[in-house]
Design an enzyme around this catalytic site. Structure first.
Site, short mmCIF file in Angstrom:
data_model
loop_
_atom_site.label_atom_id
_atom_site.label_comp_id
_atom_site.label_asym_id
_atom_site.label_seq_id
_atom_site.Cartn_x
_atom_site.Cartn_y
_atom_site.Cartn_z
N HIS A 152 2.50 2.93 7.85
CA HIS A 152 1.39 2.66 6.93
C HIS A 152 0.01 3.15 7.30
O HIS A 152 -0.69 3.83 6.31
CB HIS A 152 1.37 1.28 6.78
CG HIS A 152 0.09 0.97 5.65
ND1 HIS A 152 0.29 1.27 4.29
CD2 HIS A 152 -0.70 0.11 5.80
CE1 HIS A 152 -0.77 0.77 3.73
NE2 HIS A 152 -1.41 0.11 4.38
N PHE A 208 -7.25 -12.34 2.96
CA PHE A 208 -6.80 -11.28 3.40
C PHE A 208 -6.19 -11.80 4.87
O PHE A 208 -6.91 -12.33 5.59
CB PHE A 208 -7.31 -10.07 3.22
CG PHE A 208 -6.57 -9.07 2.63
CD1 PHE A 208 -5.94 -7.82 3.42
CD2 PHE A 208 -6.59 -9.02 1.29
CE1 PHE A 208 -5.10 -6.92 2.59
CE2 PHE A 208 -5.65 -7.90 0.58
CZ PHE A 208 -5.03 -7.07 1.15
N ARG A 252 -4.89 -2.50 12.76
CA ARG A 252 -5.99 -2.55 11.86
C ARG A 252 -5.76 -3.77 11.01
O ARG A 252 -4.59 -4.26 10.64
CB ARG A 252 -6.04 -1.38 10.99
CG ARG A 252 -7.16 -1.41 9.88
CD ARG A 252 -7.09 -0.19 9.09
NE ARG A 252 -5.97 -0.02 8.19
CZ ARG A 252 -5.49 -0.59 7.24
NH1 ARG A 252 -6.57 -1.70 6.61
NH2 ARG A 252 -4.48 -0.05 6.10
N GLU A 273 -0.03 -6.74 0.53
CA GLU A 273 0.02 -8.06 1.44
C GLU A 273 -0.40 -9.21 0.58
O GLU A 273 -0.25 -10.39 0.69
CB GLU A 273 -1.26 -7.54 2.47
CG GLU A 273 -1.18 -8.84 3.56
CD GLU A 273 -2.14 -8.32 4.62
OE1 GLU A 273 -1.79 -7.13 5.16
OE2 GLU A 273 -2.69 -8.94 5.24
N GLN A 285 0.53 1.80 12.74
CA GLN A 285 0.61 0.42 11.99
C GLN A 285 1.93 0.70 11.21
O GLN A 285 1.75 1.31 10.27
CB GLN A 285 -0.64 -0.01 11.27
CG GLN A 285 -0.38 -1.31 10.79
CD GLN A 285 -1.63 -1.93 10.01
OE1 GLN A 285 -2.23 -1.34 9.02
NE2 GLN A 285 -2.30 -2.91 10.65
N ARG A 312 -0.92 -7.88 10.73
CA ARG A 312 0.49 -7.07 10.35
C ARG A 312 1.25 -6.65 11.41
O ARG A 312 2.64 -6.50 11.33
CB ARG A 312 -0.12 -5.78 9.80
CG ARG A 312 -0.76 -6.07 8.32
CD ARG A 312 -1.19 -4.61 7.80
NE ARG A 312 -1.83 -4.84 6.61
CZ ARG A 312 -2.47 -4.09 5.94
NH1 ARG A 312 -2.55 -2.78 6.40
NH2 ARG A 312 -2.99 -4.22 4.64
N LEU A 370 5.04 0.88 -0.85
CA LEU A 370 4.36 -0.45 -0.23
C LEU A 370 4.28 -1.69 -1.18
O LEU A 370 4.11 -1.47 -2.52
CB LEU A 370 3.09 -0.10 -0.01
CG LEU A 370 1.96 -1.32 0.48
CD1 LEU A 370 2.34 -1.48 1.98
CD2 LEU A 370 0.59 -1.06 0.45
N HIS A 419 3.24 -1.34 8.16
CA HIS A 419 3.03 -2.48 7.10
C HIS A 419 4.20 -3.12 7.02
O HIS A 419 5.40 -2.83 7.08
CB HIS A 419 2.79 -1.93 6.02
CG HIS A 419 2.19 -2.85 4.99
ND1 HIS A 419 2.93 -3.64 4.23
CD2 HIS A 419 0.82 -2.97 4.48
CE1 HIS A 419 2.10 -4.50 3.58
NE2 HIS A 419 0.77 -4.08 3.63
#
Lengths: 626, 150
Positions: free
Chosen positions: A369, A135, A413, A271, A256, A302, A268, A258
């Site tokens: 996000h 990730f 984050r 990722e 944040q 991000r 969304l 995204h």
């Protein structure tokens, strides 16, 4: 019978609203991942616990999570939680509190194993160990060992599985759920939290939940913006309750974005697409992330990806008729891989963007996000306020999940750290309460008219007959926030936004609602949510305007660099440390006067030491590159 | 509604085949044994008007954005003209499944709808989702369509 006897009483201020009083050891507001973990932990420890939620627990926004939970289990390669700690501190752009980050990353493996023992069916490797995937922002050996694989998942339903497991578990311990109750306010007396007051939507009755311990787990407030990936339930109710109680919220300017929300609807695109080989391209067909993050490329953190996309658009290389977004390309991947590993994306792309992913790229834009900011707490989950240069605990009040700000995410984050945040700090709140209280303790007396102001506000909104409808005011707020406080921010645009938000705030006084009933009044609830959103919005934009630097998700075109106490791009030797007032490596604390919408700002220092220096060395600030 | 803890929870009708539709990467398919949750129950003694109002709230407040948009638009079109049996079918459909994503996958027909939810209303929802009129579906509608005085 599993709940306390309710005493019906009429409040002196109004004969229209029957009031029911309840007494519990603890009340949790919100039944998402964090709320359920806290409620379950408290019930397991023998505390008579109420969980008040406006949604059925499995319908909390946690269910949307498809990514996973990070934990340094070391199943795919050698791993160490101190590397996860490093990644998270770096990801937070050194605004995260390192004691809380130490706590979270060290607890992570145990937290995942605990969930496994509760029956959460993690995906497994052939040897039967928990499968872990890559990730964004996760590395080995303090950033020097390549991509780490530490995200544990339950196929594509990690969020749902978490909720289902925790909810089922909590019921075995007698947790009392009050579902479809809308929490209105905290019951505060002499700076201490004594419970919450809520509206039961089913019959319009008012309920006061008296408890020595209140846990806020109400999630984020994405709906202050016009385009966001959040459900319509993300309305910052907990943050607003804390603000109305005269307490500060922390770091709300850090929102944040995204990188890949569908252009328009905002849904969304995970990722994981980029993890599987999907790439972002501009109008020239270039894989532009190679320029901005040569090593991590499309899997950079991000905020880095969102900023890069925005720069491409601002420099004229956007796509579409208005050149205002970019493309996420997947059609170069073999169709079998797309079908096997990313099947759900095809539906979302078709329904909301009209695109066939095997042929065409998906139009995407950085979309709101997550909220890194929230109710400030220490690493134990206790809500704090800052007086005379000291952090002081607010008695009886705790916060966890997206609503809390411990702060583990700081200015940005990392993906798959949020589900971890939920379980670790949900559990931390339960542990802290269990350490300092005993079940069945007698409650201190509460003033008979506690919560009166909340009911008066409810009544006023229910019969509001001004000239501007709820939906109009909401749209004005969302469009203002979207135009003035989005990915790229500059001083004059922010200032204009602050002035506009001031007048949008004032327009609440002239609001018009149309449903005068009290049973299942969605108009009323959406208007109360709007009041809550508005408090979050003004704090966000005013804090952003004040912060003259770029850090993590807060990117200023006019102040492109981070302003720390030292210039970390140069050797420290010979540098003079800047005083607290002259640098920005500090947390914002914002207060609002609910009558006028005026925001006041204060600041408190970042906690730079870990819980135990021998066990885990703190990471000194450095320049952040991927 | 206060949910008491139950001493004997019974199994909900589970989806028998689990086909993953979202991002799985190369994560192998786990054996999903779900902890039984208390069974969903229809609300007794609720008038049709109140049922409609409750279902409106429950259509607009979902776990993820896709369902918020889809079900709010569906509710705007159909909720006020549904018959009693249709309301009951809809109530069960949006309140019994524990994973909101499942409702989305059934509506978009990427997963087969389990027999227990196959109904007139499910057909209406599937048809509605196809969006044959190619309407723009960028967000959930505002509530004011319900304001009779406007």
């Amino acid at each position: 019978v599993c709940y306390n006897e309710a005493i019906t009483r009429l409040l002196t201020i109004s004969t229209q609203y029957p009031v029911v009083d309840h007494e519990f050891d603890a009340v949790v507001v919100g039944a998402g991942g964090a709320g359920l973990r806290a409620a379950f932990g408290l019930s397991e420890a023998g505390f008579n616990t109420a969980c008040v939620t406006k949604l059925f627990p499995t319908r909390s926004h946690t269910v949307a999570a498809q990514g996973g939970i990070n934990a340094a289990l070391g199943n795919m390669e050698e791993d160490n939680w101190r590397w996860h700690f490093y990644d998270t501190v770096k990801g937070s752009d050194w605004l995260g509190d390192q004691d809380a980050i130490h706590y979270m990353t060290e607890q992570a493996p145990a937290a995942v194993v605990e969930l496994e023992n509760f029956g959460m069916p993690f995906s497994r490797t052939e040897e039967g160990k928990i499968y872990q995937r890559a990730f964004g922002g996760q590395s080995l050996k303090f950033g020097k060992g390549g991509q780490a694989h530490r995200c544990c998942c339950v196929a594509d339903r990690t969020g749902h599985s978490l909720l289902h497991t925790l909810y089922g578990r909590s019921l075995r311990y007698d947790t009392s759920y009050f579902v479809e109750y809308f929490a209105l306010d905290l019951l505060m007396e002499d700076g201490e939290c004594k419970g919450v007051i809520a509206l039961c939507m089913e019959d319009g009755s008012i309920h006061r939940f008296r408890a020595k311990n209140t846990v806020i787990a109400t999630g984020g407030y994405g709906r202050t913006f016009f385009s966001c990936t959040s459900a319509h339930t993300s309305t910052g109710d907990g943050n607003a309750m804390v603000t109305r109680a005269g307490l500060p919220c922390q770091d709300l300017e850090f929102v944040q974005f995204h990188p890949t929300g569908i252009y328009g609807a905002g849904c969304l695109i995970t990722e994981g697409c980029r993890g599987e080989g999907g790439i972002l391209i501009n109008s020239e067909g270039e894989r532009f992330m190679e320029r901005y993050a040569p090593n991590a490329k499309d899997l950079a953190s991000r905020d880095v990806v969102s900023r890069s996309m925005t720069i491409e658009i601002r420099e004229g290389r956007g796509v579409g008729p208005d050149k205002d977004h970019v493309y996420l390309q997947l059609h170069h991947l073999p169709p079998q891989q797309l079908a096997a590993r990313l099947p759900g994306i095809s539906e979302t792309a078709m329904i909301f963007a009209g695109v066939d992913v095997t042929k065409d790229p998906i139009p995407v834009l950085p979309t709101v996000h997550y909220n890194m900011g929230g109710v400030p707490t220490n690493y134990k989950g206790q809500v704090i306020t800052h007086k005379d240069g000291e952090d002081t605990v607010v008695p009886g009040l705790y916060a966890c999940g997206e609503a809390g700000c411990a702060s583990v995410h700081g200015a940005n984050r990392l993906g798959a750290n949020s589900l971890l945040d939920l379980v670790v700090f949900g559990r931390a709140c339960a542990l802290t309460i269990a350490e300092t209280n005993t079940p069945g303790e007698k409650l201190s007396p509460l003033k008979p008219n506690a919560g009166e102001a909340s009911v008066a506000n409810l009544d006023k909104i229910r019969f509001a007959n001004g000239s501007t409808r709820t939906s109009e005011i909401r749209l004005n707020m969302q469009k203002t926030m979207q135009s003035h406080a989005a990915v790229f921010r500059t001083g004059d645009v922010l200032k204009e936004g602050c002035d506009k938000m001031e007048s949008v705030y004032k327009s609440l006084e002239d609001i018009k609602t149309f449903d005068r009933g009290i049973v299942w009044n969605t108009d009323l609830v959406e208007t109360l949510e709007l009041q809550n959103l508005m408090l979050n919005a003004v704090q966000t934009i005013v804090s952003a305007e004040a912060r003259t630097e770029s850090r993590g998700a807060h990117a200023r075109e006019d102040f492109k660099d981070r302003v720390d106490e030292y210039d970390y791009s140069k050797p420290l030797q010979g540098q003079v440390k800047k005083p607290f007032e002259q640098h920005w490596r500090k947390h914002t604390l914002s207060y609002v006067d609910p009558k006028t919408g005026k925001v006041t700002l204060e600041y408190r220092p970042v906690i730079d030491n870990s819980l135990n220096a021998e066990d885990c060395a703190a990471i000194p600030p450095a320049i952040r590159s991927y | 509604m206060v949910v008491h803890s139950v001493c004997q929870a019974s199994l909900r009708p589970a989806v028998s085949t689990v086909i993953s539709r979202g991002y799985r990467g190369d994560a192998p398919e786990p054996t999903i044994i779900e902890i039984p949750l208390p069974p969903w129950q229809e609300r007794a003694g609720e008038s049709l008007d109140i049922k409609r109002k409750r279902l409106l709230y429950e259509s607009r407040k979902r776990g993820m954005l896709e369902n918020c948009i889809l079900l709010s638009l569906f509710a705007k079109q159909y909720l006020n003209t549904m018959s009693e049996s249709q309301l009951k079918q809809y109530d069960r459909l949006i309140n019994e499944p524990s994973n909101d994503w499942d409702i989305y996958y059934w509506a978009t027909e990427t997963q087969p709808t389990p027999d227990v939810y196959q109904s007139e209303v499910m057909e209406m929802l599937k048809e509605f989702t196809k969006n044959k009129d190619m309407e723009q579906r960028l967000d959930a509608p505002n509530l004011e369509y319900l304001d009779k005085s406007s």
